[in-house]
Design a protein around this motif. Structure first.
Motif, short mmCIF file in Angstrom:
data_model
loop_
_atom_site.label_atom_id
_atom_site.label_comp_id
_atom_site.label_asym_id
_atom_site.label_seq_id
_atom_site.Cartn_x
_atom_site.Cartn_y
_atom_site.Cartn_z
N GLY A 171 -3.02 -4.91 7.82
CA GLY A 171 -4.19 -5.75 8.06
C GLY A 171 -5.26 -5.64 7.00
N VAL A 172 -4.92 -5.06 5.86
CA VAL A 172 -5.89 -4.88 4.78
C VAL A 172 -5.27 -5.35 3.47
N LEU A 173 -5.87 -6.37 2.85
CA LEU A 173 -5.49 -6.79 1.50
C LEU A 173 -6.09 -5.81 0.50
N HIS A 174 -5.47 -5.67 -0.66
CA HIS A 174 -6.05 -4.80 -1.67
C HIS A 174 -5.74 -5.33 -3.07
N ARG A 175 -6.51 -4.84 -4.02
CA ARG A 175 -6.25 -5.12 -5.42
C ARG A 175 -6.96 -4.07 -6.27
N ALA A 176 -6.42 -3.84 -7.48
CA ALA A 176 -7.07 -2.97 -8.46
C ALA A 176 -7.77 -3.84 -9.49
N GLU A 177 -8.93 -3.39 -9.95
CA GLU A 177 -9.59 -4.13 -11.03
C GLU A 177 -8.87 -3.82 -12.34
N PRO A 178 -8.69 -4.82 -13.21
CA PRO A 178 -7.94 -4.61 -14.46
C PRO A 178 -8.49 -3.45 -15.28
N TYR A 179 -7.57 -2.77 -15.97
CA TYR A 179 -7.94 -1.66 -16.83
C TYR A 179 -7.00 -1.66 -18.03
N PRO A 180 -7.38 -1.02 -19.14
CA PRO A 180 -6.54 -1.04 -20.34
C PRO A 180 -5.16 -0.43 -20.08
N LEU A 181 -4.13 -1.07 -20.60
CA LEU A 181 -2.77 -0.61 -20.38
C LEU A 181 -2.53 0.77 -20.97
N ASP A 182 -3.30 1.13 -22.01
CA ASP A 182 -3.11 2.43 -22.67
C ASP A 182 -4.15 3.45 -22.23
N SER A 183 -4.76 3.23 -21.06
CA SER A 183 -5.85 4.10 -20.60
C SER A 183 -5.37 5.46 -20.13
N GLY A 184 -4.08 5.57 -19.80
CA GLY A 184 -3.56 6.84 -19.27
C GLY A 184 -3.77 7.01 -17.78
N ARG A 185 -4.30 5.99 -17.10
CA ARG A 185 -4.58 6.08 -15.66
C ARG A 185 -3.29 6.40 -14.89
N VAL A 186 -3.38 7.40 -14.01
CA VAL A 186 -2.24 7.80 -13.18
C VAL A 186 -2.71 8.05 -11.76
N MET A 187 -2.06 7.41 -10.81
CA MET A 187 -2.33 7.61 -9.40
C MET A 187 -1.04 8.05 -8.72
N HIS A 188 -1.15 8.90 -7.72
CA HIS A 188 0.04 9.32 -6.96
C HIS A 188 0.02 8.63 -5.61
N ARG A 189 1.11 7.91 -5.32
CA ARG A 189 1.19 7.09 -4.11
C ARG A 189 2.32 7.56 -3.21
N CYS A 190 2.04 7.54 -1.92
CA CYS A 190 3.12 7.64 -0.94
C CYS A 190 2.86 6.60 0.14
N THR A 191 3.91 6.17 0.80
CA THR A 191 3.77 5.11 1.80
C THR A 191 4.42 5.55 3.11
N LEU A 192 3.97 4.88 4.17
CA LEU A 192 4.48 5.16 5.51
C LEU A 192 5.33 3.98 5.98
N LEU A 193 6.43 4.30 6.61
CA LEU A 193 7.35 3.28 7.09
C LEU A 193 6.66 2.29 8.03
N GLY A 194 7.05 1.02 7.90
CA GLY A 194 6.53 0.01 8.81
C GLY A 194 6.97 0.25 10.23
N GLU A 195 6.18 -0.26 11.17
CA GLU A 195 6.43 -0.02 12.58
C GLU A 195 6.56 -1.31 13.39
N GLU A 196 6.25 -2.44 12.75
CA GLU A 196 6.43 -3.72 13.42
C GLU A 196 6.68 -4.81 12.40
N SER A 197 7.45 -5.82 12.80
CA SER A 197 7.83 -6.87 11.87
C SER A 197 6.78 -7.96 11.84
N PHE A 198 6.78 -8.73 10.76
CA PHE A 198 5.90 -9.88 10.64
C PHE A 198 6.16 -10.90 11.76
N SER A 199 7.38 -10.91 12.24
CA SER A 199 7.77 -11.96 13.17
C SER A 199 7.33 -11.69 14.60
#
Length: 271
Positions: A242-270
């Motif tokens: 229920g939350v849209l998101h976006r990152a603001e653009p940044y230089p491709l050579d900036s070295g930015r690193v984020m660590h992501r993990c995700t949680l399994l979905g629990e209900e379908s779009f349908s």
């Protein structure tokens, strides 16, 4: 130390104050899950979790999901570390993750490891609140509409080159069709929109484009948006259903690193 939760804005976001040991207790995990569903985004400033702590915290909120065979996925535009870095430029546009799946991820957790000197802020828009504040007339208009979502459309809109390799990769994810208004098992409703929303089924293209733009503009107006200025060590988790998101653009050579993990979905779009 007990958990303290402070609203960030009226319609979205909660800042959580607690030490890592408190946050890793199972009973606090249940509390965090409820806050996440209620508020859309939880912010833990300068928590500085290690990968195992991040995974443990996420696992107390939901079920961890493997991503390309890994529990922690490193988000970077450095092609030396990520051969598929180009597609990440699609994250600069408003989106929901997993619209090419029947069941999208429930939530995403992101920690800031290396930041760009410019850009790289992350914005979140509460699609639940956006739907709930629509006029009754608009709710009736969109109630039964369906939208075709396309990975290729989102990549083209992000300005990523349509090379033969890229086209093959994009088209390996078939287009999907979801209801524009997602009625969740909880009874709440949200809008399924974003850069991947190609067109409304059965509607004239011009009318479809105008309506999707109107809804996206509505959902991403400042009242529904939280914008996060990153500090190294910050940890965020958001409700991807229920939350849209976006990152603001940044230089491709900036070295930015984020660590992501995700949680399994629990209900379908349908649903």
């Amino acid at each position: 130390m007990r958990l303290i939760a402070t609203p960030l804005k009226d319609d979205i976001g909660m800042e959580i104050h607690a030490d890592i040991d408190t946050l890793l207790s199972p009973e606090v995990g249940a509390q965090l899950r409820k806050l996440l569903i209620d508020r859309g985004v939880l912010v833990f400033r300068t928590l500085n979790p290690g990968d195992e702590q991040q995974l443990a915290l996420a696992g107390n909120i939901g079920t961890l999901r493997q991503e390309q065979g890994r529990s922690i996925y490193k988000i970077t535009l450095d092609k030396n570390q990520n051969a598929n870095a180009d597609y990440l430029k699609g994250s600069w546009l408003w989106h929901l993750d997993g619209t090419h799946d029947r069941i999208p991820p429930f939530a995403t957790m992101l920690s800031g490891k290396v930041l760009s000197e410019t850009g790289g802020q992350t914005e979140f828009a509460n699609s639940y609140a956006a739907y709930e504040t629509l006029s009754d007339e608009m709710k009736r208009r969109i109630e039964n509409l369906k939208v075709v979502h396309s990975v290729e459309t989102s990549m083209r809109r992000a300005g990523i080159a349509a090379t033969d390799h890229n086209l093959s990769s994009w088209r390996s994810n078939p287009n999907t069709t979801h209801r524009l208004v997602w009625e969740h098992t909880s009874g709440r409703k949200s809008l399924v929109i974003g850069c991947h929303a190609d067109h409304i089924v059965g509607m004239d293209r011009k009318e479809s484009d105008a309506l999707l733009k109107e809804l996206l503009d509505w959902a991403t107006q400042p009242r529904f948006v939280y914008r996060h200025e990153w500090t190294v060590g910050d940890l965020l988790i958001w409700d991807n259903t229920g939350v849209l998101h976006r990152a603001e653009p940044y230089p491709l050579d900036s070295g930015r690193v984020m660590h992501r993990c995700t949680l399994l979905g629990e209900e379908s779009f349908s649903h």
